[in-house]
Write an enzyme that holds these catalytic residues in place. Structure first.
Site, mmCIF file in Angstrom:
data_model
loop_
_atom_site.group_PDB
_atom_site.id
_atom_site.type_symbol
_atom_site.label_atom_id
_atom_site.label_comp_id
_atom_site.label_asym_id
_atom_site.label_seq_id
_atom_site.Cartn_x
_atom_site.Cartn_y
_atom_site.Cartn_z
ATOM 1 N N ASN A 132 0.677 -1.224 -0.026
ATOM 2 C CA ASN A 132 -0.095 0.137 -0.183
ATOM 3 C C ASN A 132 1.080 1.156 0.024
ATOM 4 O O ASN A 132 0.367 2.187 -0.565
ATOM 5 C CB ASN A 132 -1.021 0.073 1.086
ATOM 6 N N GLY A 207 2.329 -5.540 7.788
ATOM 7 C CA GLY A 207 1.476 -6.388 7.079
ATOM 8 C C GLY A 207 0.211 -6.753 7.848
ATOM 9 O O GLY A 207 -0.280 -6.062 8.525
ATOM 10 N N GLU A 229 4.313 -4.091 12.408
ATOM 11 C CA GLU A 229 3.300 -2.986 12.204
ATOM 12 C C GLU A 229 2.321 -3.474 11.337
ATOM 13 O O GLU A 229 2.289 -3.802 10.245
ATOM 14 C CB GLU A 229 3.831 -1.796 11.330
ATOM 15 N N LEU A 230 1.150 -3.830 12.156
ATOM 16 C CA LEU A 230 -0.020 -4.720 11.445
ATOM 17 C C LEU A 230 -1.108 -3.731 11.219
ATOM 18 O O LEU A 230 -0.851 -2.632 10.759
ATOM 19 C CB LEU A 230 -0.118 -5.982 12.639
ATOM 20 N N CYS A 263 -3.105 1.404 7.018
ATOM 21 C CA CYS A 263 -3.329 0.901 8.317
ATOM 22 C C CYS A 263 -3.838 1.972 9.233
ATOM 23 O O CYS A 263 -4.393 1.782 10.365
ATOM 24 C CB CYS A 263 -2.025 0.425 8.717
ATOM 25 N N GLU A 361 -11.218 -5.015 10.369
ATOM 26 C CA GLU A 361 -10.539 -4.041 9.653
ATOM 27 C C GLU A 361 -10.859 -3.857 8.403
ATOM 28 O O GLU A 361 -10.972 -5.033 7.661
ATOM 29 C CB GLU A 361 -9.006 -3.875 9.744
#
Length: 459
Positions: A132, A207, A229-230, A263, A361
């Site tokens: 992204n 991801g 970092e999710l 995110c 999400e």
């Protein structure tokens, strides 16, 4: 999945890429480890930050060219792609200028003697990165690790191979020696093998929650550090004293930027009941005004999702939410009679806690709107989430804002602004949004040996 460039605006295949075999992976790891052990990794930091200075200059001088690479491959609006290239140049410049200061020895007072902590590289770092923000995600890992002396090998997302190759070429052109940064088109099994390799000392992943769990558990089984970092399900809270025009405009942009595939995008809009109707009306007007079209067209304000699979996933989520009682206030389906991966800007209301949408999400232009009676309800709803990445508060009462910001369980909170990013600010979350921090002085110390040295006091 095969590594392919497919234009999400029209779903036309542009190019397929050859994957790397195990021998090529071994060659990459050998070169990376040898470089880490050499004077490049262990020696004067100035040789490394000079590369970052050059990389920053290269990207800043090619903004239009590099932005088009992003927009064609993953569908980001061209103006937003230009912004991504610029922040990459800024990050490279930031660490070029600040890394030496961040890594200098830190003295500690002790009765045991003169004491200080030094910062040393630890080896090869594996980065697993998403599509992204196909350049920005790479730069967040490269810049601090290159400055510290670590070597980086990268497995980028399979739908942005052109971005992956382009970034590697930029790093090489900036003067980085072989092994400093290596892009690999590899499988999940090969990723696991790399994590297991003794030369690899850390893993950074951005991801999905599922991917993070798999990679982190693999790294932990080998006693290796990871940063994750999710996902995020960020709140966008509007209090009863907020400037509603400003909040509605900012909220709409915060939800549909990059077609909602961020995110830290605003996803759960928590509105005080006194201003809920006014906010929803104006918020909806902004959604109605969006222009769907070619991301290379400057007049387009909502581009396509990254892939056909992304559209299918989002469609199913919206349908399931409605089946479980949510009300479809606006939008709600794939754009008809269009070859691209377009999904209508969508607003859902009346979502209850037993609705699966409450905890999910939505990675696309779908907003959830909730109404609360007071600040206590706001905080309770904001914190009733599996995620804890970022969030925004809109209010004119800054004392109230400071109190609420401290109570919200996230890694980041922005007041009177959508969640943003800057090279000098730490980025990361809590709960299932991951752990560790990138950017700022915190990011450069995630994968270094903070070595204590003590000169014993004279007896």
């Amino acid at each position: 999945m095969p590594y392919q460039t497919i234009n999400p605006f029209n779903n036309k295949l542009i190019k397929e890429y050859q994957t790397h075999n195990d021998q090529q992976v071994e060659e990459a790891l050998s070169a990376a480890h040898a470089l880490y052990k050499s004077d490049w990794g262990q020696g004067d930091i100035k040789q490394r930050v000079n590369v970052l200075h050059k990389l920053s200059e290269l990207m800043a001088s090619r903004i239009d060219e590099l932005a088009e690479v992003i927009s064609v491959e993953m569908g980001k609006l061209i103006g937003q792609s230009r912004g991504e290239v610029q922040i990459c140049a800024d990050i490279a410049k930031f660490y070029a200028e600040k890394a030496e200061e961040f890594l200098k020895p830190v003295p500690y007072k002790s009765d045991l003697g003169e004491a200080w902590v030094e910062h040393h590289p630890i080896g090869v770092i594996l980065a697993v990165e998403p599509w992204n923000f196909p350049f920005y995600q790479l730069m967040r890992v490269l810049a601090p690790n290159l400055a510290s002396g670590n070597s980086v090998v990268v497995k980028h997302a399979s739908i942005v191979p052109h971005c992956a190759e382009t970034f590697e070429k930029l790093v090489t052109e900036a003067g980085a020696p072989k092994g400093a940064y290596t892009n690999l088109f590899i499988s999940q099994d090969q990723v696991s093998a790399i994590i297991d390799d003794d030369r690899v000392q850390g893993v950074a992943l951005t991801g999905s929650e599922k991917a993070g769990a798999v990679v982190a558990s693999r790294a932990a089984s080998k006693l290796k550090k990871s940063t994750l970092e999710l996902g995020g399900n960020d709140v966008f809270a509007v209090l009863d004293d907020a400037d509603i025009d400003k909040a509605a405009k900012a909220g709409a942009q915060a939800r549909v930027s990059n077609a909602g595939q961020v995110c830290t995008a605003a996803k759960r809009f928590i509105i005080h009941e006194k201003v809920a109707d006014e906010f929803l009306k104006k918020f909806t007007e902004h959604f109605k005004a969006l222009k769907i079209g070619d991301p290379l067209d400057k007049s387009t304000t909502l581009g396509p999702l990254s892939s056909a699979d992304a559209v299918k996933t989002l469609s199913k989520q919206v349908d399931d939410a409605v089946k479980h009682g949510a009300k479809l206030h606006f939008g709600g389906k794939k754009v008809a009679d269009n070859p691209g991966n377009f999904f209508e800007p969508t607003i859902l209301t009346h979502i209850t806690r037993d609705n699966p949408a409450y905890f999910e999400e939505f990675f696309g232009p779908v907003a959830q709107v909730y109404v609360v009676k007071n600040d206590e309800e706001l905080v309770k709803l904001a914190n009733d989430s599996h995620y804890g990445l970022g969030g925004s508060l809109f209010t004119t009462d800054l004392t109230r804002a400071r109190k609420l910001a401290s109570q919200i369980e996230t890694g980041m909170v922005y007041v009177n602004s959508p969640t943003d990013t800057a090279a000098e600010l730490p980025f990361g979350g809590v709960k299932r949004s991951g752990f560790g921090r990138e950017l700022s002085d915190l990011g450069i110390k995630e994968f270094v040996n903070q070595k204590l040295v003590v000169l014993a006091a004279k007896s």
